[in-house]
Design a protein around this motif. Structure first.
Motif, short mmCIF file in Angstrom:
data_model
loop_
_atom_site.label_atom_id
_atom_site.label_comp_id
_atom_site.label_asym_id
_atom_site.label_seq_id
_atom_site.Cartn_x
_atom_site.Cartn_y
_atom_site.Cartn_z
N SER A 134 5.75 2.15 2.01
CA SER A 134 5.68 4.07 2.39
C SER A 134 4.66 3.00 3.79
O SER A 134 3.79 2.22 4.40
CB SER A 134 5.33 4.52 1.90
OG SER A 134 4.01 4.18 1.19
N PRO A 135 4.72 4.17 4.78
CA PRO A 135 4.33 4.55 6.30
C PRO A 135 2.46 4.24 5.44
O PRO A 135 1.83 4.58 4.78
CB PRO A 135 4.65 5.17 6.53
CG PRO A 135 5.39 6.07 6.01
CD PRO A 135 5.91 5.49 4.48
N PHE A 136 2.27 3.52 6.59
CA PHE A 136 0.60 2.69 6.58
C PHE A 136 -0.37 4.64 7.62
O PHE A 136 -0.08 5.45 7.76
CB PHE A 136 0.30 2.27 6.86
CG PHE A 136 -1.48 1.37 7.12
CD1 PHE A 136 -1.17 0.58 5.56
CD2 PHE A 136 -2.41 1.63 8.02
CE1 PHE A 136 -3.22 0.34 6.37
CE2 PHE A 136 -3.87 1.04 7.80
CZ PHE A 136 -3.89 0.84 7.06
N THR A 137 -1.24 5.19 6.41
CA THR A 137 -1.55 6.13 6.55
C THR A 137 -4.01 5.88 6.10
O THR A 137 -3.82 5.02 6.09
CB THR A 137 -1.55 7.15 6.07
OG1 THR A 137 -1.84 7.63 4.72
CG2 THR A 137 -0.43 7.60 6.15
N HIS A 138 -4.21 6.78 6.77
CA HIS A 138 -5.81 7.04 7.08
C HIS A 138 -5.88 7.23 5.44
O HIS A 138 -7.22 6.27 5.15
CB HIS A 138 -6.14 8.80 8.11
CG HIS A 138 -6.42 8.43 9.22
ND1 HIS A 138 -4.88 8.35 9.58
CD2 HIS A 138 -7.40 8.00 10.25
CE1 HIS A 138 -5.74 8.30 11.28
NE2 HIS A 138 -6.83 8.33 11.09
N ALA A 139 -5.24 7.87 4.88
CA ALA A 139 -5.35 7.66 3.24
C ALA A 139 -5.58 6.48 2.73
O ALA A 139 -6.23 6.23 1.93
CB ALA A 139 -4.45 8.30 2.60
N ASP A 140 -5.10 5.35 2.95
CA ASP A 140 -4.90 3.71 2.40
C ASP A 140 -6.33 3.39 2.54
O ASP A 140 -6.42 2.31 2.04
CB ASP A 140 -3.94 3.21 3.47
CG ASP A 140 -2.26 3.75 3.29
OD1 ASP A 140 -2.34 3.56 2.07
OD2 ASP A 140 -1.64 3.99 3.69
N LEU A 141 -7.09 3.62 3.99
CA LEU A 141 -8.36 3.22 4.00
C LEU A 141 -9.36 3.64 2.97
O LEU A 141 -9.64 5.03 2.79
CB LEU A 141 -8.38 3.12 5.33
CG LEU A 141 -7.90 2.39 6.73
CD1 LEU A 141 -8.31 3.29 7.85
CD2 LEU A 141 -7.40 1.33 6.47
N PRO A 142 -10.68 2.85 2.32
CA PRO A 142 -11.58 2.97 1.89
C PRO A 142 -12.38 3.64 3.31
O PRO A 142 -12.60 4.15 4.31
CB PRO A 142 -12.70 2.09 1.70
CG PRO A 142 -11.73 0.87 2.82
CD PRO A 142 -10.22 1.17 3.47
N SER A 143 -13.25 4.87 2.49
CA SER A 143 -14.18 6.01 2.91
C SER A 143 -15.63 4.97 3.68
O SER A 143 -15.54 5.86 4.90
CB SER A 143 -14.99 6.98 2.56
OG SER A 143 -15.53 6.60 1.37
N HIS A 148 3.56 -4.26 7.93
CA HIS A 148 3.92 -2.55 7.82
C HIS A 148 3.99 -2.22 8.98
O HIS A 148 4.30 -3.62 10.33
CB HIS A 148 1.74 -2.03 7.61
CG HIS A 148 1.17 -2.68 6.94
ND1 HIS A 148 1.39 -1.40 6.08
CD2 HIS A 148 0.33 -3.61 6.06
CE1 HIS A 148 0.78 -1.77 4.45
NE2 HIS A 148 0.48 -2.61 5.15
N ASN A 149 3.50 -1.22 9.67
CA ASN A 149 4.58 -1.06 11.27
C ASN A 149 3.69 -0.52 11.77
O ASN A 149 2.35 -0.15 11.96
CB ASN A 149 5.12 0.47 11.12
CG ASN A 149 5.88 1.13 12.31
OD1 ASN A 149 5.24 1.17 13.53
ND2 ASN A 149 7.00 0.94 12.35
N GLY A 150 3.52 -1.46 13.53
CA GLY A 150 2.91 -1.46 13.87
C GLY A 150 2.08 -0.10 14.62
O GLY A 150 1.12 -0.11 15.27
N VAL A 151 3.35 0.66 14.78
CA VAL A 151 2.70 1.89 15.53
C VAL A 151 1.53 2.77 13.99
O VAL A 151 0.43 3.41 14.49
CB VAL A 151 4.21 3.16 15.45
CG1 VAL A 151 3.72 4.05 15.85
CG2 VAL A 151 5.05 1.95 16.38
N ASP A 152 2.42 2.46 13.76
CA ASP A 152 1.03 3.33 11.94
C ASP A 152 -0.31 2.61 12.18
O ASP A 152 -0.93 3.27 12.50
CB ASP A 152 1.72 2.68 10.55
CG ASP A 152 3.51 3.45 10.05
OD1 ASP A 152 3.13 4.83 11.19
OD2 ASP A 152 3.19 3.47 9.56
N ILE A 153 -0.03 1.03 12.24
CA ILE A 153 -1.73 0.63 12.49
C ILE A 153 -2.44 0.92 13.24
O ILE A 153 -3.73 0.90 13.26
CB ILE A 153 -1.09 -1.04 12.59
CG1 ILE A 153 -0.61 -1.93 10.92
CG2 ILE A 153 -2.60 -1.48 12.50
CD1 ILE A 153 -1.35 -1.17 9.58
N VAL A 154 -1.97 1.04 14.57
CA VAL A 154 -2.85 1.35 15.65
C VAL A 154 -2.75 2.74 15.51
O VAL A 154 -4.03 2.88 16.16
CB VAL A 154 -1.53 1.15 17.35
CG1 VAL A 154 -2.33 1.80 18.56
CG2 VAL A 154 -1.07 -0.33 17.14
#
Length: 200
Positions: free
Chosen positions: A100-109, A121-127
């Motif tokens: 699934s798309p990589f989002t801010h929700a994947d990152l720890p706070s 992952h998709n490079g656009v998502d990462i950026v």
């Protein structure tokens, strides 16, 4: 410059140099980039030498630096991430969400984290996610299997002004370290190429 060519690309280096030269600006793109090559450890990372290396790598990331780990399968990349005590984003996702798309929700706070198998992952998502201003002073790790995979991911220019360390887990046992881009050497190579073109 061969290593810089593999990670960034010769055409990009030429165009960056020319743009900065024409603009009269200091050659500061990639100035904070360095490389460090060590023999690939696999799972043998328990000794004092690796303990010291992990201490240095964590200190680098805690100071806001980006760590890019490059190594072939079974070179010890994921083992290193685990021993560094990073929150491993990809491996922490349920299997159903792996693609699934990589989002801010994947990152720890908070705290240091790593995006394992970054190339999946998709490079656009990462950026988009790592471009959050809140992350500009936060350290993290990215993982690729080859220098060419990193270059082909098209996110390297996004980090041109950040501190970035490329850790190569070398299958050949090679070791060494240095700046990735030496603009003084590059300027000399540029001048030689311009002179050669003028005499044709």
């Amino acid at each position: 410059m061969d290593r810089a060519d593999r990670y960034i690309g010769r055409e990009t280096l030429w165009s960056t140099h020319k743009a900065q030269e024409i603009g009269g600006r200091a050659l500061d793109h990639y100035a904070g980039w360095a490389w460090w090559s060590v023999p690939a450890p696999g799972h043998k990372q328990s000794g004092l030498r690796w303990m010291i290396r992990r201490y240095r790598l964590r200190r680098w990331m805690k100071a806001g630096g980006i760590l890019v780990i490059v190594g072939a399968p079974r070179s010890g990349k994921t083992c290193l991430l685990e021993r560094l005590g990073l929150r491993i984003v990809n491996n922490a996702r349920p299997p159903v969400l792996r693609d699934s798309p990589f989002t801010h929700a994947d990152l720890p706070s908070s705290g240091l984290f790593a995006i394992d198998d970054t190339y999946d992952h998709n490079g656009v998502d990462i950026v988009r996610v790592l471009g959050d201003p809140a992350l500009q002073s936060r350290g993290f790790a990215l993982v690729f299997q080859t220098a060419e995979a990193f270059r082909g991911f098209d996110i390297w220019d996004f980090f041109a002004s950040r501190k970035l360390l490329i850790l190569e887990l070398s299958q050949s046992g090679a070791s060494g370290h240095g700046r990735l881009v030496d603009w003084a050497d590059f300027a000399e190579a540029w001048a030689q190429q311009e002179q050669a073109a003028a005499t044709r």
